[in-house]
Design a protein around this motif. Structure first.
Motif, PDB file in Angstrom:
ATOM      1  N   GLU A 250      36.019  21.413  18.134  1.00 38.78           N
ATOM      2  CA  GLU A 250      35.565  20.055  18.479  1.00 38.78           C
ATOM      3  C   GLU A 250      36.195  19.585  19.782  1.00 38.78           C
ATOM      4  O   GLU A 250      35.522  19.047  20.664  1.00 38.78           O
TER       5      GLU A 250
ATOM      6  N   PHE B 176      38.284  13.359  19.777  1.00 36.59           N
ATOM      7  CA  PHE B 176      39.085  13.398  18.561  1.00 36.59           C
ATOM      8  C   PHE B 176      38.339  14.205  17.503  1.00 36.59           C
ATOM      9  O   PHE B 176      37.159  14.518  17.657  1.00 36.59           O
TER      10      PHE B 176
ATOM     11  N   ARG C 132      37.508  13.995  13.364  1.00 31.90           N
ATOM     12  CA  ARG C 132      37.566  13.120  12.188  1.00 31.90           C
ATOM     13  C   ARG C 132      36.688  13.718  11.101  1.00 31.90           C
ATOM     14  O   ARG C 132      35.576  14.156  11.365  1.00 31.90           O
ATOM     15  N   GLU C 133      37.183  13.727   9.904  1.00 32.64           N
ATOM     16  CA  GLU C 133      36.415  14.179   8.746  1.00 32.64           C
ATOM     17  C   GLU C 133      36.754  13.254   7.588  1.00 32.64           C
ATOM     18  O   GLU C 133      37.876  13.294   7.064  1.00 32.64           O
ATOM     19  N   PRO C 134      35.819  12.382   7.190  1.00 34.11           N
ATOM     20  CA  PRO C 134      36.099  11.497   6.052  1.00 34.11           C
ATOM     21  C   PRO C 134      36.354  12.317   4.781  1.00 34.11           C
ATOM     22  O   PRO C 134      35.742  13.361   4.567  1.00 34.11           O
TER      23      PRO C 134
END
Length: 99
Positions: A54, A61, A63-65
């Protein structure tokens, strides 16, 4: 304590070895205290690859919920993590209500 129900997809057992090899899984639904959750499981190696990819693509950044990192992406490790999450009040973001 609220009851935890884990709903595995029908294909999971047949594809368990592929899922473990990929080091990533996000197709399990957990019901806890009347809410639904979809944890996203990664092993440390795969997570590192995802973050690197990424950022190298120019992302600012990663991000992975509902990210949950476990040693190996197996049913045993995921169930242990789900149990620990339940013991801790299930600190993930629930699915939106569809009512």
């Amino acid at each position: 304590m609220p009851v935890t129900t884990v709903r595995w997809p029908d294909y999971f057992d047949e594809q368990a070895y592929v899922i473990e090899a990929k080091g990533w899984f996000a197709d399990v639904l957990v019901e806890w205290d009347g809410r639904r959750y979809r944890p996203v499981f990664y092993d440390p190696v795969r997570l590192g690859q995802e973050i690197t990819d990424e950022l190298e693509r120019g992302g600012a950044f990663f991000r992975e919920p509902n990210l949950v990192v476990i040693d190996r992406v197996t049913r045993e490790h995921m169930e242990a993590a789900i149990g620990a999450l339940a013991d801790g009040g299930f600190p993930l973001v629930p699915e939106p209500d569809r009512g």
